[in-house]
Design a protein around this motif. Structure first.
Motif, mmCIF file in Angstrom:
data_model
loop_
_atom_site.group_PDB
_atom_site.id
_atom_site.type_symbol
_atom_site.label_atom_id
_atom_site.label_comp_id
_atom_site.label_asym_id
_atom_site.label_seq_id
_atom_site.Cartn_x
_atom_site.Cartn_y
_atom_site.Cartn_z
ATOM 1 N N LEU A 1 0.813 -1.218 0.000
ATOM 2 C CA LEU A 1 0.000 0.000 0.000
ATOM 3 C C LEU A 1 0.849 1.272 0.000
ATOM 4 C CD1 LEU A 1 -2.829 -0.936 2.530
ATOM 5 C CD2 LEU A 1 -3.022 -0.723 0.042
ATOM 6 N N GLY A 2 2.045 1.194 0.548
ATOM 7 C CA GLY A 2 2.897 2.371 0.652
ATOM 8 C C GLY A 2 4.043 2.333 -0.333
ATOM 9 N N ARG A 3 5.149 2.915 0.078
ATOM 10 C CA ARG A 3 6.335 2.941 -0.786
ATOM 11 C C ARG A 3 7.038 1.588 -0.800
ATOM 12 N NH1 ARG A 3 7.710 7.842 -2.642
ATOM 13 N NH2 ARG A 3 6.785 9.679 -1.661
ATOM 14 N N ASP A 4 7.803 1.380 -1.841
ATOM 15 C CA ASP A 4 8.544 0.134 -1.986
ATOM 16 C C ASP A 4 9.531 -0.009 -0.826
ATOM 17 O OD1 ASP A 4 10.190 -2.000 -2.779
ATOM 18 O OD2 ASP A 4 9.905 -1.525 -4.895
ATOM 19 N N TYR A 5 9.440 -1.160 -0.153
ATOM 20 C CA TYR A 5 10.270 -1.378 1.031
ATOM 21 C C TYR A 5 11.726 -1.603 0.701
ATOM 22 C CZ TYR A 5 9.851 -6.327 -0.319
ATOM 23 O OH TYR A 5 9.892 -7.514 -0.996
ATOM 24 N N HIS A 6 12.041 -2.034 -0.520
ATOM 25 C CA HIS A 6 13.423 -2.374 -0.854
ATOM 26 C C HIS A 6 14.376 -1.209 -0.595
ATOM 27 C CE1 HIS A 6 11.154 -5.389 -3.192
ATOM 28 N NE2 HIS A 6 12.225 -6.147 -3.030
ATOM 29 N N LYS A 7 14.003 -0.021 -1.112
ATOM 30 C CA LYS A 7 14.899 1.125 -0.995
ATOM 31 C C LYS A 7 15.053 1.554 0.458
ATOM 32 C CE LYS A 7 14.035 2.947 -5.630
ATOM 33 N NZ LYS A 7 13.499 4.100 -6.415
ATOM 34 N N LEU A 8 13.945 1.598 1.182
ATOM 35 C CA LEU A 8 14.004 2.059 2.566
ATOM 36 C C LEU A 8 14.882 1.145 3.413
ATOM 37 C CD1 LEU A 8 11.195 3.435 4.791
ATOM 38 C CD2 LEU A 8 12.543 1.522 5.611
ATOM 39 N N ILE A 9 14.653 -0.165 3.308
ATOM 40 C CA ILE A 9 15.397 -1.098 4.151
ATOM 41 C C ILE A 9 16.855 -1.165 3.719
ATOM 42 C CG2 ILE A 9 15.596 -3.509 4.859
ATOM 43 C CD1 ILE A 9 12.595 -3.691 4.892
ATOM 44 N N ARG A 10 17.100 -1.133 2.413
ATOM 45 C CA ARG A 10 18.488 -1.160 1.957
ATOM 46 C C ARG A 10 19.252 0.060 2.478
ATOM 47 N NH1 ARG A 10 17.534 -1.504 -3.051
ATOM 48 N NH2 ARG A 10 17.495 -3.771 -3.183
ATOM 49 N N LYS A 11 18.596 1.216 2.479
ATOM 50 C CA LYS A 11 19.236 2.424 3.001
ATOM 51 C C LYS A 11 19.545 2.272 4.480
ATOM 52 C CE LYS A 11 18.476 7.404 3.571
ATOM 53 N NZ LYS A 11 17.536 8.527 3.328
ATOM 54 N N ARG A 12 18.612 1.704 5.237
ATOM 55 C CA ARG A 12 18.842 1.511 6.678
ATOM 56 C C ARG A 12 19.962 0.505 6.924
ATOM 57 N NH1 ARG A 12 14.025 3.343 9.296
ATOM 58 N NH2 ARG A 12 13.314 5.075 8.001
ATOM 59 N N PRO B 1 37.166 -0.411 8.662
ATOM 60 C CA PRO B 1 36.672 -1.142 7.496
ATOM 61 C C PRO B 1 36.462 -2.631 7.793
ATOM 62 C CG PRO B 1 38.477 0.309 6.892
ATOM 63 C CD PRO B 1 38.432 0.295 8.396
ATOM 64 N N PHE B 2 35.397 -3.179 7.247
ATOM 65 C CA PHE B 2 35.130 -4.620 7.333
ATOM 66 C C PHE B 2 34.352 -5.016 6.090
ATOM 67 C CE2 PHE B 2 31.229 -2.799 8.718
ATOM 68 C CZ PHE B 2 30.223 -3.742 8.508
ATOM 69 N N GLY B 3 34.283 -6.324 5.835
ATOM 70 C CA GLY B 3 33.587 -6.796 4.651
ATOM 71 C C GLY B 3 32.106 -7.009 4.915
ATOM 72 N N TYR B 4 31.263 -6.498 3.998
ATOM 73 C CA TYR B 4 29.825 -6.698 4.179
ATOM 74 C C TYR B 4 29.098 -6.550 2.839
ATOM 75 C CZ TYR B 4 29.067 -1.653 3.709
ATOM 76 O OH TYR B 4 29.017 -0.382 3.224
ATOM 77 N N ARG B 5 27.903 -7.123 2.773
ATOM 78 C CA ARG B 5 26.959 -6.905 1.675
ATOM 79 C C ARG B 5 25.558 -6.888 2.270
ATOM 80 N NH1 ARG B 5 28.036 -9.012 -3.462
ATOM 81 N NH2 ARG B 5 25.881 -8.465 -3.990
ATOM 82 N N ALA B 6 24.730 -5.972 1.792
ATOM 83 C CA ALA B 6 23.349 -5.840 2.268
ATOM 84 C C ALA B 6 22.391 -6.394 1.228
ATOM 85 C CB ALA B 6 23.030 -4.373 2.557
ATOM 86 N N PHE B 7 21.371 -7.110 1.696
ATOM 87 C CA PHE B 7 20.379 -7.691 0.792
ATOM 88 C C PHE B 7 18.973 -7.459 1.338
ATOM 89 C CE2 PHE B 7 24.151 -10.457 0.213
ATOM 90 C CZ PHE B 7 24.373 -10.223 -1.144
ATOM 91 N N VAL B 8 18.060 -7.142 0.415
ATOM 92 C CA VAL B 8 16.647 -6.998 0.762
ATOM 93 C C VAL B 8 15.842 -7.670 -0.349
ATOM 94 C CG1 VAL B 8 14.787 -5.428 1.444
ATOM 95 C CG2 VAL B 8 17.178 -4.741 1.744
#
Length: 362
Positions: free
Chosen positions: A107-118, A132-139
């Motif tokens: 019903l609202g905005r796409d959650y992908h962008k919001l959660i990826r930003k967080r 620095p450390f190694g990481y990757r974010a996924f939604v």
């Protein structure tokens, strides 16, 4: 700073605190062994339950082996964020056949962008703390068994409706993951399910998409049919879809654990353009420009305009034979899309049969 010099217990607590500060309701740490979930996926794929979702079979074992997807990964930070808007009157909208029912997550905005930003903000806070450390974010954007990871991180258990359930929050939440190369202490996995003898979700499914507890045949699931399926919706399933035009919440609506679900505080997840109370006929008259304008930044864009009209035509075919319903369908009898025309013709035939006392509506 080398991992050996870090206070990993304190860092883990800080990560959970920062996650909550960023709007996540729960944060857990999972190891990399997803156990029987890999075999469950392989059986599911072998049965063909994925339908046209070929991406579910791609990437080999990377989906169930985080360290293969992102080399160097040692832990997965799993996070959940509630999305249910308050007072969207789900049962009432489902019970009004002239209204369009849109799954509450959309019903609202796409959650992908919001959660990826967080998630990126969380990674930056960790980096400020330790360097620095190694990481990757996924939604929901890569071959990740996110429900299995959430279960391993203690966020809940995978219920009979194949969704992650939490005893304090139900199932109306999104998941996100941060793959890290830090040897953080893991949380106890959710090693018990709390569905018991309940089968409310299995029994309520309009299209009987659950072939067994914990096993969903996506080819019959309304979410798949209205979002993922590219071609015509199977004839025998159209009457069963009712007024659900994008996704389906029935198996969540009846889940006893969702009495503990709390309304989201995220403004981005609040309904836009009155999509929680829209008439099928009025939505069906949107031009493509109107669709693009009113779904900018919305999950509805995933279906695209053509499939949006296809879904609405099915809803209108299941609606009462009122003047607005019939007129909306007649305006698209000569639509440029063959897919839309086919579903409009089916809908008009349904109304013609009903008006002449022909075949009864299922």
């Amino acid at each position: 700073m080398p991992a050996s010099a870090l206070d990993l217990v304190a860092l883990t607590q800080s990560i959970k605190d920062w996650g909550r500060d960023l709007g996540f309701q729960q944060v857990g740490i999972a190891g990399l062994d997803l156990g029987e979930h890999e075999q469950h996926l392989e059986r599911w794929l072998a049965a063909g339950y994925q339908g046209e979702m070929d991406y579910m079979a791609a990437h080999g074992h990377k989906r169930s082996h985080p360290e293969e997807l992102v080399p160097g990964t040692l832990r997965v930070v799993s996070l959940r964020m509630d999305y249910l808007p308050a007072d969207t009157l789900m049962a009432q909208r489902l019970g009004d056949p002239e209204k369009a029912y849109v799954s509450r997550y959309a019903l609202g905005r796409d959650y992908h962008k919001l959660i990826r930003k967080r998630l990126q903000q969380l990674a930056e806070r960790i980096q400020q703390q330790i360097g620095p450390f190694g990481y990757r974010a996924f939604v929901d954007s890569a071959p990740v068994l996110e429900k299995a990871v959430a279960e391993q991180a203690g966020l809940g258990w995978i219920g009979k409706n194949t969704l992650v359930l939490n005893r304090k929050a139900g199932s109306y939440f999104f998941l996100g993951e941060l793959f890290v190369d830090l040897p953080l202490p893991v949380d106890p996995p959710q090693d018990r399910e709390h569905c018991g003898r309940c089968r409310a979700c299995l029994d309520i499914c309009p299209t009987a998409a659950f072939v067994a507890p914990y096993v969903l045949d996506a080819r019959r699931c309304i979410s798949y049919l209205t979002i993922e399926l590219k071609g015509p919706i199977p004839l025998e399933l159209r009457p069963l879809i009712g007024n659900r035009v994008f996704g389906c919440d029935d198996c969540q609506l009846v889940c006893p654990w969702n009495r503990f679900a709390r309304p989201t505080a995220q403004q981005d997840f609040q309904p836009r353009h009155s999509l929680d109370n829209a008439e099928l006929a009025s939505l069906f008259l949107w031009s493509e420009d109107e669709f693009l304008a009113r779904t900018e930044g919305s999950p509805l864009r995933r279906a695209g305009y053509e499939r949006w009209l296809r879904n609405l035509a099915v809803g209108l075919g299941n609606a009462p034979s009122t003047i607005p319903v019939i007129e909306a369908l007649q305006q698209r009898r000569e639509d440029s899309s063959a897919l839309v025309r086919e579903h409009v013709a089916w809908a008009l035939e349904r109304h013609a049969q009903a008006s002449t006392g022909g075949a009864a509506r299922p």
